[in-house]
Write an enzyme that holds these catalytic residues in place. Sequence first.
Site, PDB file in Angstrom:
ATOM      1  N   ASP A   1       0.871  -1.535   0.032  1.00 37.38           N
ATOM      2  CA  ASP A   1       0.439  -0.123   0.002  1.00 37.38           C
ATOM      3  C   ASP A   1       0.615   0.910   0.145  1.00 37.38           C
ATOM      4  OD1 ASP A   1       0.809  -0.384   2.607  1.00 37.38           O
ATOM      5  OD2 ASP A   1      -0.666   0.334   3.594  1.00 37.38           O
TER       6      ASP A   1
ATOM      7  N   HIS B   1      25.554   9.147 -15.177  1.00 30.27           N
ATOM      8  CA  HIS B   1      24.370   9.592 -14.764  1.00 30.27           C
ATOM      9  C   HIS B   1      24.914   9.045 -13.366  1.00 30.27           C
ATOM     10  CE1 HIS B   1      22.203   9.646 -18.957  1.00 30.27           C
ATOM     11  NE2 HIS B   1      22.318  11.371 -17.767  1.00 30.27           N
TER      12      HIS B   1
ATOM     13  N   ASP C   1      26.089  17.470  -9.736  1.00 35.81           N
ATOM     14  CA  ASP C   1      24.999  17.639 -10.371  1.00 35.81           C
ATOM     15  C   ASP C   1      23.858  17.818  -9.410  1.00 35.81           C
ATOM     16  OD1 ASP C   1      23.246  18.300 -12.379  1.00 35.81           O
ATOM     17  OD2 ASP C   1      24.325  17.377 -14.168  1.00 35.81           O
TER      18      ASP C   1
ATOM     19  N   ASP D   1      19.056  23.743 -11.945  1.00 33.67           N
ATOM     20  CA  ASP D   1      20.163  22.288 -12.971  1.00 33.67           C
ATOM     21  C   ASP D   1      21.660  23.117 -12.557  1.00 33.67           C
ATOM     22  OD1 ASP D   1      21.148  20.120 -13.577  1.00 33.67           O
ATOM     23  OD2 ASP D   1      20.105  20.601 -15.419  1.00 33.67           O
TER      24      ASP D   1
ATOM     25  N   HIS E   1      28.614  14.465 -23.404  1.00 34.76           N
ATOM     26  CA  HIS E   1      27.168  15.482 -23.985  1.00 34.76           C
ATOM     27  C   HIS E   1      26.555  16.491 -24.967  1.00 34.76           C
ATOM     28  CE1 HIS E   1      28.256  17.302 -20.713  1.00 34.76           C
ATOM     29  NE2 HIS E   1      28.723  17.192 -19.839  1.00 34.76           N
TER      30      HIS E   1
ATOM     31  N   HIS F   1      20.581  22.349 -22.567  1.00 40.93           N
ATOM     32  CA  HIS F   1      18.556  22.353 -22.180  1.00 40.93           C
ATOM     33  C   HIS F   1      17.862  23.332 -21.985  1.00 40.93           C
ATOM     34  CE1 HIS F   1      18.815  20.676 -18.162  1.00 40.93           C
ATOM     35  NE2 HIS F   1      19.592  20.225 -18.754  1.00 40.93           N
TER      36      HIS F   1
ATOM     37  N   HIS G   1      14.740  18.445 -17.574  1.00 38.97           N
ATOM     38  CA  HIS G   1      14.784  18.873 -19.861  1.00 38.97           C
ATOM     39  C   HIS G   1      13.320  18.945 -20.249  1.00 38.97           C
ATOM     40  CE1 HIS G   1      18.417  15.693 -19.182  1.00 38.97           C
ATOM     41  NE2 HIS G   1      18.748  16.904 -18.493  1.00 38.97           N
TER      42      HIS G   1
ATOM     43  N   GLU H   1      26.232  23.820 -19.736  1.00 38.40           N
ATOM     44  CA  GLU H   1      26.858  22.270 -19.143  1.00 38.40           C
ATOM     45  C   GLU H   1      27.801  21.468 -19.836  1.00 38.40           C
ATOM     46  OE1 GLU H   1      24.028  19.252 -17.799  1.00 38.40           O
ATOM     47  OE2 GLU H   1      22.657  20.580 -18.746  1.00 38.40           O
TER      48      GLU H   1
ATOM     49  N   TYR I   1      36.454  14.666 -19.247  1.00 36.74           N
ATOM     50  CA  TYR I   1      36.089  13.954 -18.765  1.00 36.74           C
ATOM     51  C   TYR I   1      37.223  12.571 -19.072  1.00 36.74           C
ATOM     52  CZ  TYR I   1      31.053  15.868 -18.207  1.00 36.74           C
ATOM     53  OH  TYR I   1      30.644  16.466 -17.504  1.00 36.74           O
TER      54      TYR I   1
ATOM     55  N   ARG J   1      32.540  19.298 -14.988  1.00 34.74           N
ATOM     56  CA  ARG J   1      31.268  19.774 -15.368  1.00 34.74           C
ATOM     57  C   ARG J   1      31.413  20.535 -14.391  1.00 34.74           C
ATOM     58  NH1 ARG J   1      28.520  15.910 -15.857  1.00 34.74           N
ATOM     59  NH2 ARG J   1      26.741  15.711 -14.402  1.00 34.74           N
TER      60      ARG J   1
ATOM     61  N   GLU K   1      27.944  24.098 -14.796  1.00 32.69           N
ATOM     62  CA  GLU K   1      26.729  24.665 -15.307  1.00 32.69           C
ATOM     63  C   GLU K   1      26.442  25.289 -15.252  1.00 32.69           C
ATOM     64  OE1 GLU K   1      24.170  21.102 -14.915  1.00 32.69           O
ATOM     65  OE2 GLU K   1      22.352  21.649 -16.532  1.00 32.69           O
TER      66      GLU K   1
END
Length: 430
Positions: free
Chosen positions: A41, A246, A263, A274, A355, A359, A366, A384, A388, A397, A399
């Site tokens: 539940d 990620h 991040d 972000d 990447h 965005h 996003h 951003e 790497y 990075r 951003e």
Amino acid sequence: MKYHPISNQLFIKNRAKFTSFMKPKSIAIFNSNDIFITGADSALPFEQQRDLFYLSGVDQEESILVLFPDSINKENKEILFLKETNEHIAIWEGEKLTKEQATKTSGVKTIYWLQDFNKVFYDLMTEAETVYFNTNEHYRQSVEMETREDRFIKSCKAKFPAHKWEKSNQILQKLRGVKEPEEIDLMQTACNITEKGFRRILQFVKPGVMEYEIEAEFMHEFLWNRSKGFAYTPIIGSGFNACVLHYIQNNKECKDGDMLLLDVGAEYANYSSDMTRTIPVNGRFTDRQKAVYNAILRVKNEATKMLTPGTYWAEYHKEVGKIMTSELLGLGLIDKTDVKNEDPNWPAYKKYFMHGTSHHLGLDTHDYGALKTPMQAGMVFTVEPGIYIPEESLGIRIEDDVVIQQKGEPFNLMKNIPIEVEEIEDLMNS
Ligand code: GLY
Ligand code: MN
Ligand code: MN
């Protein structure tokens, strides 16, 4: 809701913009999200379907918004259907919107309880010729599950096969991509909360702390400031983990000499911030870390200048690629032969920066927004860039979130968040 009430003028304006694009004799329907069950539940905290929120400010499950500008009965031009509360719900779940509160929140005057939907909707459909359905056409969407909206579309098509169908999404992408001043204010609040979190952890990070302890410090600051939490699952990666784009496990120890990539962004009133900052775990950059960091900062600053009305997103990314190429040459990570022989579809710089640079940002991290037509004032983008280098266990990075202005450089919603090497070192050692 933890956030302060939002003026219903925002939602009134948003609906007026949406209906101005609707065809004659058309009706548009927007359903809330389901509540997601985790097992037995238990359920995940509710997240409102962002288009419904954008058009109504209603932040409650089992809600439906109907827009029917050409309705013969003027009272039916805008209708909200809401879950009727009762004593049981009041005791177990707490307060739900009354009809009066729903009008105050949204500016919609006609409110029905959900059990009246089928009858009222049937009547409206006898007048309507075209139906706008709210399908998800985000360029990165990959949703396997059937939403409440999907179920509604299926049943509506079965019940009313003679109507014409249109999609709301193209209108919403256009509208949601350009923010109203009230939305910019809400996003600024989200960014300010993120700033507080970042300043807090600058005092907290040292060799030996765990990545999840840093996550907890952010969450503490976010909740204290009326955010319900992270706008997206935070990435708190030290050393090699920063090279995993990620990485969300956030379960390793931060080691002396490593860089730590954060991040992390707070949400506020469903709006995202972000941010990415990358800091030295021990409070001092090495020469190599500083060189890579400052190369990225230069790319970010140059990229930001290009975010002006008229810029094409795809062209912008190509230009940023050129700037990054020159920085990677400067750092000795690629050489002229790599560039000369590069595959135009996967240029040499992609080995270290794989990447995108920007965005749209808004109710979704996003966010929706036009990407094939020129940029416009009022659009909010992230900037951003990152580099790497797994072989050095180094990922950096940076951003920020910026608003495109009619004239000049974009306005940086994160302009007060420490970013320069010296600033970060000073704060970490104070
Ligand atoms: N935090 C997700 C992104 O930067 O796009
Ligand atoms: Mn981010
Ligand atoms: Mn981002």
